[in-house]
Scaffold this active site. Sequence first.
Site, PDB file in Angstrom:
ATOM      1  CB  SER A  97      -0.992  -0.042   1.328  1.00 33.84           C
ATOM      2  OG  SER A  97      -1.979   0.970   0.914  1.00 33.84           O
ATOM      3  CG  ASP A 223      -6.535  -3.811  -3.199  1.00 34.94           C
ATOM      4  OD1 ASP A 223      -7.267  -3.300  -2.547  1.00 34.94           O
ATOM      5  OD2 ASP A 223      -5.329  -3.694  -3.080  1.00 34.94           O
ATOM      6  CG  HIS A 251      -5.488  -3.013   0.694  1.00 37.28           C
ATOM      7  ND1 HIS A 251      -4.750  -2.596  -0.662  1.00 37.28           N
ATOM      8  CD2 HIS A 251      -4.896  -2.099   1.471  1.00 37.28           C
ATOM      9  CE1 HIS A 251      -4.093  -1.591  -0.241  1.00 37.28           C
ATOM     10  NE2 HIS A 251      -3.879  -1.249   0.977  1.00 37.28           N
TER      11      HIS A 251
END
Length: 273
Positions: A97, A223, A251
């Site tokens: 991320s 995701d 995610h």
Amino acid sequence: MAEPAATTVRSGCPGATHIFLVHGICHGGWCWYKVAARLRRLQPLAASRVVAPDLAASGIDDRRLREVPTFRDYTAPLLDALRSLPDGERAIVVGHSLGGLSVALAAEEFPDKVAAAVFLCAYMPDCMSPPGHVVLQGANRESQMDNEMKPQDGDGKLPASFMFGPQFTKQNVYQLCSKEDITLAKSLMRIGSVFLEDLQIMKPLSMHRYGSVRKVYIVCKQDRTLQEEFQRWMVSNNPVDEVKEIDCADHMAMLSAPDDIVQCIVDIVAKYS
């Protein structure tokens, strides 16, 4: 649980390859606990050290966000760990991320110490635009639901803050994770920052440093935070050496699909170290 950041990394094994697992916003090294534990048990990686550092004002790092005004300050624990690597030793650095931008900065600062920069459903900047550009592109594509955001203070000393909302967390971040992992996250997540103001004024990362480091992107197809389309858009803007895919990962792939992530990392270590 993941170990806290260390300012000095020593393996005692000349030529060893280390594995650094870098968390995203609001998280800490703790989110890598499944992957780190599995990697440490694997005999082929016995000579390597697996490190999941807490970036500044994250995890169990005792600083508060007001003490971390810039993205470089936030990434400092990772940069310090790389700086301390003995000559001849390198690291596979995996960013998740927002951690992708920390990995990119690490590759810019220490291209000779990063054997491969790995982006796990992560923000990946190119060498044409400031790093903030990719964050803005991602923000324009996702619904914020009940996420909490506060603007930068008037004096510019406190970065804009961000915290995942309970519904966004359950529906878009951890939707394939166990109830136990969701409970863990709710108890350990901390207010963080995207550091957008700072990232927007940074110069583009250089082609001869960041651009020279070998890169792997791991696409997570379920995701809902950084959706597959956006992940592939980043790859098209900044071509990588290899793209890997995981079909059944949200995610938080390190929690929802840890065995797949471990296999990806094992393959990357074998190929790029």
